[in-house]
Design an enzyme around this catalytic site. Sequence first.
Site, PDB file in Angstrom:
ATOM      1  N   ILE A 172      42.576  54.723  46.348  1.00 18.13           N
ATOM      2  CA  ILE A 172      42.155  55.796  45.441  1.00 18.13           C
ATOM      3  C   ILE A 172      41.219  56.786  46.154  1.00 18.13           C
ATOM      4  O   ILE A 172      41.299  57.997  45.941  1.00 18.13           O
ATOM      5  CB  ILE A 172      41.451  55.184  44.204  1.00 18.13           C
ATOM      6  CG1 ILE A 172      42.452  54.348  43.389  1.00 18.13           C
ATOM      7  CG2 ILE A 172      40.829  56.268  43.329  1.00 18.13           C
ATOM      8  CD1 ILE A 172      41.811  53.446  42.332  1.00 18.13           C
ATOM      9  N   VAL A 218      30.683  56.174  59.028  1.00 16.00           N
ATOM     10  CA  VAL A 218      31.061  54.759  59.051  1.00 16.00           C
ATOM     11  C   VAL A 218      29.863  53.963  58.554  1.00 16.00           C
ATOM     12  O   VAL A 218      28.869  53.791  59.258  1.00 16.00           O
ATOM     13  CB  VAL A 218      31.474  54.325  60.477  1.00 16.00           C
ATOM     14  CG1 VAL A 218      31.838  52.846  60.492  1.00 16.00           C
ATOM     15  CG2 VAL A 218      32.631  55.179  60.962  1.00 16.00           C
ATOM     16  N   TYR A 268      33.204  41.076  38.771  1.00 14.52           N
ATOM     17  CA  TYR A 268      33.830  42.407  38.778  1.00 14.52           C
ATOM     18  C   TYR A 268      33.679  43.087  37.416  1.00 14.52           C
ATOM     19  O   TYR A 268      33.270  44.242  37.318  1.00 14.52           O
ATOM     20  CB  TYR A 268      35.313  42.271  39.140  1.00 14.52           C
ATOM     21  CG  TYR A 268      36.053  43.590  39.244  1.00 14.52           C
ATOM     22  CD1 TYR A 268      35.772  44.483  40.277  1.00 14.52           C
ATOM     23  CD2 TYR A 268      37.039  43.946  38.319  1.00 14.52           C
ATOM     24  CE1 TYR A 268      36.446  45.694  40.383  1.00 14.52           C
ATOM     25  CE2 TYR A 268      37.718  45.155  38.420  1.00 14.52           C
ATOM     26  CZ  TYR A 268      37.409  46.016  39.458  1.00 14.52           C
ATOM     27  OH  TYR A 268      38.073  47.233  39.555  1.00 14.52           O
ATOM     28  N   LYS A 304      31.614  46.534  36.536  1.00 16.75           N
ATOM     29  CA  LYS A 304      32.244  47.767  36.041  1.00 16.75           C
ATOM     30  C   LYS A 304      31.704  48.145  34.654  1.00 16.75           C
ATOM     31  O   LYS A 304      31.552  49.327  34.345  1.00 16.75           O
ATOM     32  CB  LYS A 304      33.774  47.616  36.020  1.00 16.75           C
ATOM     33  CG  LYS A 304      34.399  47.514  37.421  1.00 16.75           C
ATOM     34  CD  LYS A 304      34.160  48.769  38.267  1.00 16.75           C
ATOM     35  CE  LYS A 304      34.881  48.711  39.611  1.00 16.75           C
ATOM     36  NZ  LYS A 304      34.667  49.903  40.442  1.00 16.75           N
ATOM     37  N   VAL A 335      46.159  49.773  39.806  1.00 17.40           N
ATOM     38  CA  VAL A 335      46.635  50.868  40.655  1.00 17.40           C
ATOM     39  C   VAL A 335      47.267  50.262  41.905  1.00 17.40           C
ATOM     40  O   VAL A 335      46.787  49.226  42.403  1.00 17.40           O
ATOM     41  CB  VAL A 335      45.454  51.789  41.055  1.00 17.40           C
ATOM     42  CG1 VAL A 335      45.963  53.008  41.825  1.00 17.40           C
ATOM     43  CG2 VAL A 335      44.647  52.220  39.832  1.00 17.40           C
ATOM     44  N   THR A 344      47.333  49.664  45.090  1.00 20.21           N
ATOM     45  CA  THR A 344      46.541  49.740  46.325  1.00 20.21           C
ATOM     46  C   THR A 344      46.381  48.332  46.896  1.00 20.21           C
ATOM     47  O   THR A 344      46.865  47.353  46.317  1.00 20.21           O
ATOM     48  CB  THR A 344      45.119  50.291  46.040  1.00 20.21           C
ATOM     49  OG1 THR A 344      44.404  49.291  45.291  1.00 20.21           O
ATOM     50  CG2 THR A 344      45.139  51.596  45.269  1.00 20.21           C
TER      51      THR A 344
HETATM   52  N1  LIG Z   1      43.419  49.160  42.536  1.00 19.44           N
HETATM   53  C1  LIG Z   1      43.183  48.973  41.246  1.00 19.44           C
HETATM   54  O1  LIG Z   1      44.000  48.389  40.508  1.00 19.44           O
HETATM   55  C2  LIG Z   1      41.928  49.521  40.617  1.00 19.44           C
HETATM   56  C3  LIG Z   1      41.878  49.621  39.218  1.00 19.44           C
HETATM   57  C4  LIG Z   1      40.722  50.111  38.619  1.00 19.44           C
HETATM   58  C5  LIG Z   1      39.647  50.470  39.406  1.00 19.44           C
HETATM   59  N2  LIG Z   1      39.714  50.347  40.759  1.00 19.44           N
HETATM   60  C6  LIG Z   1      38.532  50.730  41.540  1.00 19.44           C
HETATM   61  O2  LIG Z   1      38.880  51.766  42.413  1.00 19.44           O
HETATM   62  C7  LIG Z   1      38.040  51.743  43.549  1.00 19.44           C
HETATM   63  C8  LIG Z   1      38.869  51.851  44.810  1.00 19.44           C
HETATM   64  O3  LIG Z   1      39.790  50.766  44.808  1.00 19.44           O
HETATM   65  P1  LIG Z   1      41.141  50.759  45.643  1.00 19.44           P
HETATM   66  O4  LIG Z   1      42.109  50.008  44.826  1.00 19.44           O
HETATM   67  O5  LIG Z   1      41.461  52.127  46.130  1.00 19.44           O
HETATM   68  O6  LIG Z   1      40.677  49.790  46.851  1.00 19.44           O
HETATM   69  P2  LIG Z   1      41.090  49.728  48.385  1.00 19.44           P
HETATM   70  O7  LIG Z   1      42.420  50.296  48.622  1.00 19.44           O
HETATM   71  O8  LIG Z   1      40.793  48.334  48.818  1.00 19.44           O
HETATM   72  O9  LIG Z   1      40.010  50.717  49.047  1.00 19.44           O
HETATM   73  C9  LIG Z   1      38.643  50.422  48.973  1.00 19.44           C
HETATM   74  C10 LIG Z   1      37.872  51.412  49.833  1.00 19.44           C
HETATM   75  O10 LIG Z   1      36.472  51.058  49.750  1.00 19.44           O
HETATM   76  C11 LIG Z   1      35.971  50.841  51.068  1.00 19.44           C
HETATM   77  N3  LIG Z   1      34.950  49.803  51.060  1.00 19.44           N
HETATM   78  C12 LIG Z   1      35.097  48.517  50.634  1.00 19.44           C
HETATM   79  N4  LIG Z   1      33.960  47.852  50.844  1.00 19.44           N
HETATM   80  C13 LIG Z   1      33.086  48.718  51.404  1.00 19.44           C
HETATM   81  C14 LIG Z   1      31.744  48.608  51.879  1.00 19.44           C
HETATM   82  N5  LIG Z   1      31.064  47.458  51.825  1.00 19.44           N
HETATM   83  N6  LIG Z   1      31.145  49.702  52.391  1.00 19.44           N
HETATM   84  C15 LIG Z   1      31.821  50.874  52.484  1.00 19.44           C
HETATM   85  N7  LIG Z   1      33.086  51.038  52.058  1.00 19.44           N
HETATM   86  C16 LIG Z   1      33.704  49.964  51.539  1.00 19.44           C
HETATM   87  C17 LIG Z   1      37.200  50.411  51.878  1.00 19.44           C
HETATM   88  O11 LIG Z   1      37.084  50.681  53.251  1.00 19.44           O
HETATM   89  P3  LIG Z   1      36.557  49.609  54.328  1.00 19.44           P
HETATM   90  O12 LIG Z   1      37.152  48.280  53.976  1.00 19.44           O
HETATM   91  O13 LIG Z   1      37.003  50.179  55.628  1.00 19.44           O
HETATM   92  O14 LIG Z   1      35.069  49.639  54.191  1.00 19.44           O
HETATM   93  C18 LIG Z   1      38.276  51.329  51.289  1.00 19.44           C
HETATM   94  O15 LIG Z   1      38.207  52.608  51.900  1.00 19.44           O
HETATM   95  C19 LIG Z   1      37.220  50.450  43.439  1.00 19.44           C
HETATM   96  O16 LIG Z   1      35.940  50.740  42.933  1.00 19.44           O
HETATM   97  C20 LIG Z   1      38.009  49.625  42.436  1.00 19.44           C
HETATM   98  O17 LIG Z   1      37.212  48.716  41.722  1.00 19.44           O
HETATM   99  C21 LIG Z   1      40.823  49.892  41.386  1.00 19.44           C
END
Ligand SMILES: NC(=O)c1ccc[n+]([C@@H]2O[C@H](COP(=O)([O-])OP(=O)(O)OC[C@H]3O[C@@H](n4cnc5c(N)ncnc54)[C@H](OP(=O)(O)O)[C@@H]3O)[C@@H](O)[C@H]2O)c1
Length: 265
Positions: free
Chosen positions: A24, A68, A159, A163, A196, A198
């Site tokens: 996202i 970073v 989690y 949220k 989503v 991802t």
């Molecule tokens: N996917 C879903 O179904 C969904 C649904 C509702 C809400 N969300 C929310 O959407 C957001 C993004 O999720 P996503 O699904 O896009 O996840 P994702 O694909 O796993 O991406 C997560 C991003 O956050 C970064 N990140 C994780 N831990 C970190 C840390 N300690 N410090 C800095 N950066 C960090 C990761 O990069 P690095 O690992 O390189 O640090 C990556 O760029 C989250 O808050 C999640 O709770 C997701």
Amino acid sequence: MSAPDHSFDLADRHALVTGAGRGIGRATALCLAGRGAALTLVARSEAELLEVQVECLELGAPSVSCEVVDLLDREALDELAGTVAAGADVLVNNAGSAPSAALERTDDDLFDATLDLNLFAPFALSRAALPAMAERGWGRIVNVASTAAREGYAYTSAYVASKHALLGLTRALTAEASMRWREADLTINAVCPGFVDTDIVARSAERIAESTGVDSQTAKARLAAMNAGGRLLSPEEVAEAIGTLVCEQPGQTHGAAWEFAAADA
Ligand SMILES: NC(=O)c1ccc[n+]([C@@H]2O[C@H](COP(=O)([O-])OP(=O)(O)OC[C@H]3O[C@@H](n4cnc5c(N)ncnc54)[C@H](OP(=O)(O)O)[C@@H]3O)[C@@H](O)[C@H]2O)c1
């Protein structure tokens, strides 16, 4: 105070997106880049950030820098907060993790790390951002929450708690901003998407597959079926909602929390 901007043009705005390396966050960075924003991309993986940097520049972002940063590192978070205060017009608190574990296996470290990343980091960055945005007269904060901000799911106590609290934080900051900085054009919102497509969902599907014996595709399909539309959202759909909130015409969301539900996508 800057002139109201009724278009989707972010040419004179600087946006900082956490978790911008994939999923996202990446889609949001691309969306804002396409609308002309300068960007700061934050995550731990430099390689992923550099790829997104190139994509954003190709889409027309005037400048894109990469930070970073591990948001769980308090010193690094403090430094990043300084960067935010110095010049972010738009803050997208997106980085997050979604561990799942039964209650007894949700130990202190897992709980603390989840709350630190999903709640404390957005709090610390917003605390730095808002007064500075108010001073400059314009600002947008979008917190990436989840349907887990509004309902409970099994095996995800940390989690869901994080949220729900992030949505509470969004509402509290909205109330405080509308009391303290009425003259500034500030909005603080949360998006609350369902599942989503991802890495987070891929990992959840793998964990479900391991614990239940179904294959990971079936597990993923079961997660998709839990969404209002019966399918996984794309990261781009969520990014569009975030882009809309960032570019919302002044007055429409000024001082109001606006929640985006998966069903609305
Ligand atoms: N996917 C879903 O179904 C969904 C649904 C509702 C809400 N969300 C929310 O959407 C957001 C993004 O999720 P996503 O699904 O896009 O996840 P994702 O694909 O796993 O991406 C997560 C991003 O956050 C970064 N990140 C994780 N831990 C970190 C840390 N300690 N410090 C800095 N950066 C960090 C990761 O990069 P690095 O690992 O390189 O640090 C990556 O760029 C989250 O808050 C999640 O709770 C997701």
